[in-house]
Write a protein that holds these residues in place. Structure first.
Motif, PDB file in Angstrom:
ATOM      1  N   LEU A  92       0.822  -1.212   0.000  1.00 27.70           N
ATOM      2  CA  LEU A  92       0.000   0.000   0.000  1.00 27.70           C
ATOM      3  C   LEU A  92       0.854   1.258   0.000  1.00 27.70           C
ATOM      4  O   LEU A  92       0.558   2.217  -0.717  1.00 27.70           O
ATOM      5  CB  LEU A  92      -0.922  -0.002   1.217  1.00 27.70           C
ATOM      6  N   HIS A  93       1.900   1.253   0.791  1.00 28.82           N
ATOM      7  CA  HIS A  93       2.747   2.443   0.913  1.00 28.82           C
ATOM      8  C   HIS A  93       3.932   2.304  -0.031  1.00 28.82           C
ATOM      9  O   HIS A  93       4.884   1.580   0.245  1.00 28.82           O
ATOM     10  CB  HIS A  93       3.206   2.612   2.365  1.00 28.82           C
ATOM     11  N   THR A  94       3.861   3.005  -1.128  1.00 27.11           N
ATOM     12  CA  THR A  94       4.860   2.841  -2.178  1.00 27.11           C
ATOM     13  C   THR A  94       5.356   4.186  -2.687  1.00 27.11           C
ATOM     14  O   THR A  94       4.636   5.183  -2.643  1.00 27.11           O
ATOM     15  CB  THR A  94       4.256   2.047  -3.351  1.00 27.11           C
ATOM     16  N   ARG A  95       6.602   4.180  -3.156  1.00 29.18           N
ATOM     17  CA  ARG A  95       7.178   5.383  -3.757  1.00 29.18           C
ATOM     18  C   ARG A  95       7.632   5.137  -5.199  1.00 29.18           C
ATOM     19  O   ARG A  95       8.096   6.050  -5.860  1.00 29.18           O
ATOM     20  CB  ARG A  95       8.382   5.866  -2.935  1.00 29.18           C
ATOM     21  N   GLU A  96       7.503   3.904  -5.665  1.00 28.66           N
ATOM     22  CA  GLU A  96       7.977   3.616  -7.013  1.00 28.66           C
ATOM     23  C   GLU A  96       7.016   4.185  -8.053  1.00 28.66           C
ATOM     24  O   GLU A  96       5.842   4.432  -7.758  1.00 28.66           O
ATOM     25  CB  GLU A  96       8.159   2.099  -7.228  1.00 28.66           C
ATOM     26  N   PRO A  97       7.475   4.415  -9.283  1.00 24.52           N
ATOM     27  CA  PRO A  97       6.627   4.973 -10.338  1.00 24.52           C
ATOM     28  C   PRO A  97       5.419   4.077 -10.623  1.00 24.52           C
ATOM     29  O   PRO A  97       5.483   2.852 -10.470  1.00 24.52           O
ATOM     30  CB  PRO A  97       7.566   5.037 -11.551  1.00 24.52           C
ATOM     31  N   GLY A 142      -6.398  -5.871  -4.773  1.00 22.79           N
ATOM     32  CA  GLY A 142      -7.392  -5.680  -3.728  1.00 22.79           C
ATOM     33  C   GLY A 142      -6.879  -4.830  -2.588  1.00 22.79           C
ATOM     34  O   GLY A 142      -7.588  -3.963  -2.070  1.00 22.79           O
ATOM     35  N   VAL A 143      -5.624  -5.053  -2.180  1.00 20.33           N
ATOM     36  CA  VAL A 143      -5.026  -4.258  -1.110  1.00 20.33           C
ATOM     37  C   VAL A 143      -4.941  -2.795  -1.518  1.00 20.33           C
ATOM     38  O   VAL A 143      -5.188  -1.890  -0.717  1.00 20.33           O
ATOM     39  CB  VAL A 143      -3.630  -4.816  -0.744  1.00 20.33           C
ATOM     40  N   GLN A 144      -4.594  -2.539  -2.766  1.00 15.68           N
ATOM     41  CA  GLN A 144      -4.510  -1.162  -3.241  1.00 15.68           C
ATOM     42  C   GLN A 144      -5.881  -0.484  -3.231  1.00 15.68           C
ATOM     43  O   GLN A 144      -5.987   0.730  -3.019  1.00 15.68           O
ATOM     44  CB  GLN A 144      -3.925  -1.133  -4.650  1.00 15.68           C
ATOM     45  N   LEU A 145      -6.951  -1.242  -3.435  1.00 15.14           N
ATOM     46  CA  LEU A 145      -8.297  -0.674  -3.511  1.00 15.14           C
ATOM     47  C   LEU A 145      -8.915  -0.425  -2.140  1.00 15.14           C
ATOM     48  O   LEU A 145      -9.546   0.615  -1.917  1.00 15.14           O
ATOM     49  CB  LEU A 145      -9.218  -1.588  -4.328  1.00 15.14           C
TER      50      LEU A 145
END
Length: 291
Positions: free
Chosen positions: A165-170, A236-239
């Motif tokens: 969920l917590h991401t910094r990649e493009p 699903g986790v992203q949503l």
């Protein structure tokens, strides 16, 4: 979307138990993910090009690969050497509690009363199955090592889900689900290879018994629980976020009980029914929107 992964993972637990005597657990994990990588490679090889934005975030993906592919699956297959698919998936139902704890400690995520209440009920179900229906067993620490391996696996998966969920990649790295899963698998394979080397070094008398059951099982775990389940879970986790998604994992024991009875003749005990009732109650409580 989040219902399919528990079904596939329940099948993974049943298959892992069925082949426990045919192949060492850590080796099984390595072969599984090697096959998954070969499936994904023709569809998403571009993510591995030297110019790919993936490599600027290799440290992050190394950790994701360690938690989600190296540790989680390794510990699960190790657990299935001494524990049943139903027990393993019931222990994994403690995931909402670990999700909330990790989210609160490392991501400053709020914990509502309903989610906490649901997690407590789910944890009660897990403790009930660990005690085999006798609470005094907890005081006597009468646990099989497989149950403890599964606790470690669940903690690893909870940390992995928060990192999704917590991401910094493009966004381009996540734009294609095949590429996103392959990026995780590549780093996970490095860890799995390392762990497999340790497994064979510590136990040099290990062997693999190749037969139709093992080959069919590897095909299933590579396509279903590996490629498809990871794709649906990641999306699903992203949503909905890792905390809400974590409660869907509690469907896995039901699927595992049904599949175990169908294919292994491993009928659930009365304490499994009580534990599952507590877990379902936890899902109902946690799903309430108002706090």
């Amino acid at each position: 979307m989040l219902v399919l992964p528990p079904l596939l993972w329940a099948g993974n637990a049943v298959v892992g138990r069925a082949v426990a005597g045919l192949i060492p657990p850590v080796t099984f994990n390595l072969v599984r993910w090697t096959l998954a990588a070969l499936i994904l490679l023709p569809m998403a090889w571009q993510v591995l090009r030297p110019s790919s934005p993936l490599w600027a975030h290799w440290k992050r993906y190394a950790i994701i690969g360690l938690l989600g592919i190296g540790c989680y699956n390794m510990f699960q297959y190790m657990a299935l050497k001494t524990s049943t698919p139903v027990n393993v998936t019931l222990v994994a139902s403690s995931m909402p509690l670990w999700m909330m704890l990790i989210g609160r400690l490392f991501y400053d995520a709020p914990v509502t009363r309903h989610k906490l209440g649901g997690a407590v009920l789910s944890l009660a179900g897990v403790l009930f199955v660990l005690s085999r229906g006798e609470w005094a067993n907890l005081l006597q620490l009468r646990l099989v090592i497989g149950d403890l391996y599964m606790v470690a696996a669940t903690i690893a998966w909870s940390a992995y889900s928060w990192m999704l969920l917590h991401t910094r990649e493009p966004a381009s790295v996540r734009a294609n689900w095949q590429a996103f899963v392959l990026a995780q698998v590549v780093f996970g394979l490095a860890w799995s290879g390392l762990f497999t080397g340790v497994e064979w070094a510590v136990q040099p008398d290990l062997h693999v018994e190749w037969n139709a059951l093992l080959i069919g099982s590897l095909a299933y775990v590579a396509i279903g629980p590996a490629v498809l389940a990871y794709a649906f879970w990641s999306r699903g986790v992203q949503l909905v976020g890792p905390t809400v998604a974590g409660f869907f994992v509690n469907l896995t024991p039901l699927f595992a009980a049904l599949l175990s009875a169908m294919f292994l003749g491993d009928m659930p005990s009365w304490y499994h029914a009580v534990a599952f009732g507590l877990i379902v109650a936890g899902i109902v409580v946690s799903s309430r929107q108002r706090d």
